[in-house]
Design a protein around this motif. Sequence first.
Motif, PDB file in Angstrom:
ATOM      1  N   GLU A  11       0.820  -1.210   0.000  1.00 16.86           N
ATOM      2  CA  GLU A  11       0.000   0.000   0.000  1.00 16.86           C
ATOM      3  C   GLU A  11       0.854   1.261   0.000  1.00 16.86           C
ATOM      4  O   GLU A  11       0.346   2.365   0.204  1.00 16.86           O
ATOM      5  N   ARG A  12       2.137   1.122  -0.212  1.00 16.66           N
ATOM      6  CA  ARG A  12       3.042   2.263  -0.312  1.00 16.66           C
ATOM      7  C   ARG A  12       3.459   2.436  -1.767  1.00 16.66           C
ATOM      8  O   ARG A  12       3.277   1.544  -2.592  1.00 16.66           O
ATOM      9  N   ASN A  13       4.040   3.572  -2.073  1.00 14.85           N
ATOM     10  CA  ASN A  13       4.548   3.773  -3.437  1.00 14.85           C
ATOM     11  C   ASN A  13       5.642   4.826  -3.463  1.00 14.85           C
ATOM     12  O   ASN A  13       5.827   5.577  -2.501  1.00 14.85           O
ATOM     13  N   VAL A  14       6.370   4.837  -4.552  1.00 18.81           N
ATOM     14  CA  VAL A  14       7.283   5.933  -4.856  1.00 18.81           C
ATOM     15  C   VAL A  14       6.841   6.562  -6.170  1.00 18.81           C
ATOM     16  O   VAL A  14       6.359   5.865  -7.077  1.00 18.81           O
ATOM     17  N   GLN A  15       6.999   7.888  -6.222  1.00 22.47           N
ATOM     18  CA  GLN A  15       6.644   8.622  -7.428  1.00 22.47           C
ATOM     19  C   GLN A  15       7.920   9.024  -8.158  1.00 22.47           C
ATOM     20  O   GLN A  15       8.936   9.334  -7.517  1.00 22.47           O
ATOM     21  N   ILE A  16       7.827   9.031  -9.476  1.00 25.09           N
ATOM     22  CA  ILE A  16       9.016   9.279 -10.297  1.00 25.09           C
ATOM     23  C   ILE A  16       9.138  10.762 -10.643  1.00 25.09           C
ATOM     24  O   ILE A  16       8.172  11.393 -11.080  1.00 25.09           O
ATOM     25  N   ARG A  17      10.339  11.277 -10.432  1.00 25.01           N
ATOM     26  CA  ARG A  17      10.679  12.609 -10.938  1.00 25.01           C
ATOM     27  C   ARG A  17      11.875  12.466 -11.863  1.00 25.01           C
ATOM     28  O   ARG A  17      12.882  11.885 -11.455  1.00 25.01           O
ATOM     29  N   GLN A  18      11.752  12.967 -13.058  1.00 25.84           N
ATOM     30  CA  GLN A  18      12.882  12.906 -13.990  1.00 25.84           C
ATOM     31  C   GLN A  18      13.876  13.995 -13.607  1.00 25.84           C
ATOM     32  O   GLN A  18      13.525  15.176 -13.530  1.00 25.84           O
ATOM     33  N   THR A  19      15.116  13.577 -13.350  1.00 29.02           N
ATOM     34  CA  THR A  19      16.150  14.523 -12.919  1.00 29.02           C
ATOM     35  C   THR A  19      17.414  14.349 -13.775  1.00 29.02           C
ATOM     36  O   THR A  19      18.463  13.942 -13.283  1.00 29.02           O
ATOM     37  N   PRO A  20      17.310  14.658 -15.088  1.00 28.82           N
ATOM     38  CA  PRO A  20      18.472  14.515 -15.967  1.00 28.82           C
ATOM     39  C   PRO A  20      19.577  15.503 -15.620  1.00 28.82           C
ATOM     40  O   PRO A  20      19.337  16.506 -14.944  1.00 28.82           O
ATOM     41  N   GLY A  21      20.775  15.214 -16.100  1.00 31.73           N
ATOM     42  CA  GLY A  21      21.927  16.079 -15.862  1.00 31.73           C
ATOM     43  C   GLY A  21      23.189  15.245 -15.751  1.00 31.73           C
ATOM     44  O   GLY A  21      24.174  15.498 -16.422  1.00 31.73           O
ATOM     45  N   HIS A  22      23.157  14.228 -14.890  1.00 30.42           N
ATOM     46  CA  HIS A  22      24.265  13.265 -14.813  1.00 30.42           C
ATOM     47  C   HIS A  22      24.194  12.350 -16.042  1.00 30.42           C
ATOM     48  O   HIS A  22      25.190  12.114 -16.718  1.00 30.42           O
ATOM     49  N   THR A  23      22.996  11.824 -16.314  1.00 29.59           N
ATOM     50  CA  THR A  23      22.675  11.174 -17.593  1.00 29.59           C
ATOM     51  C   THR A  23      21.298  11.676 -18.010  1.00 29.59           C
ATOM     52  O   THR A  23      20.568  12.261 -17.202  1.00 29.59           O
TER      53      THR A  23
END
Length: 262
Positions: free
Chosen positions: A103-115
């Motif tokens: 019942e938990r989750n993680v949300q995605i944030r795109q954080t380009p720069g390193h790749t």
Amino acid sequence: MLVFRQLFDPPSSTYTYLLADGDRGAAIIIDPVFEQVRRDAALIEELGLRLVFALETHVHADHVTGAWLLKERMGCRIALAATSGAAGADRYLVQDDVVTFGERNVQIRQTPGHTDGCLSYVLDDRSMAFTGDCLFVRGTGRTDFQQGDPHAMYRSIHEQIFTLPDLCLLYPAHDYRGLTVTSVREERRFNPRLGGEIGEGDFTGYMNNLRLAHPKKLDVAVPANLQCGRPENGVGITTEPDWAALRRRSEPGPTATMDAQT
Ligand code: FE
């Protein structure tokens, strides 16, 4: 109850994170290292967890991922950025996608720069985030190979990470000095590369003059990680001796020694 473990791979100074919904038993692992799969699998089994996803923050250059081997051993699925260029994942993630465990989750944030394909994972209650090689404790990932782009990194950190709550704990993919965790407030204030009033121009100038040596494993790690850690010949390799039914515990050292200590 959230289960949370921060694991470390000394040769590459990589942090691997295990998160689980303790009530449901469903777990995810972020940035597993190939050589540590035996340790991680033993821990997951000891905690009575079921691994549902192996997640990558990006295609690493300094170690081979344990994602493929964990999938072989534990039946989890593999997920990483749609922009990573990697083959062999079960799910390709984009901005605001959600990866659920129990019942938990993680949300995605795109954080380009390193790749180009760098992701940060934000826990559902925004109490912690896993920033990969984008933001480190008082530092950042490098931007001098693998589509590195200091302008993109500056914007990623300011727009995707510094916009999280002040007290949100930030867990990097690496630390080379023994620091384990930081917070949004701390990095906004104290990060010497882009905290305080440091602007994009100063940051990019600094990043373009780091002159770091390339990682030793670059030539091996990147091709392997573009296959999610699947060995080149595609044949299932084993890190377990097949001559006896050994049960590996997560603690180091011979079992006899440990038993003698207890
Ligand atoms: Fe990296």
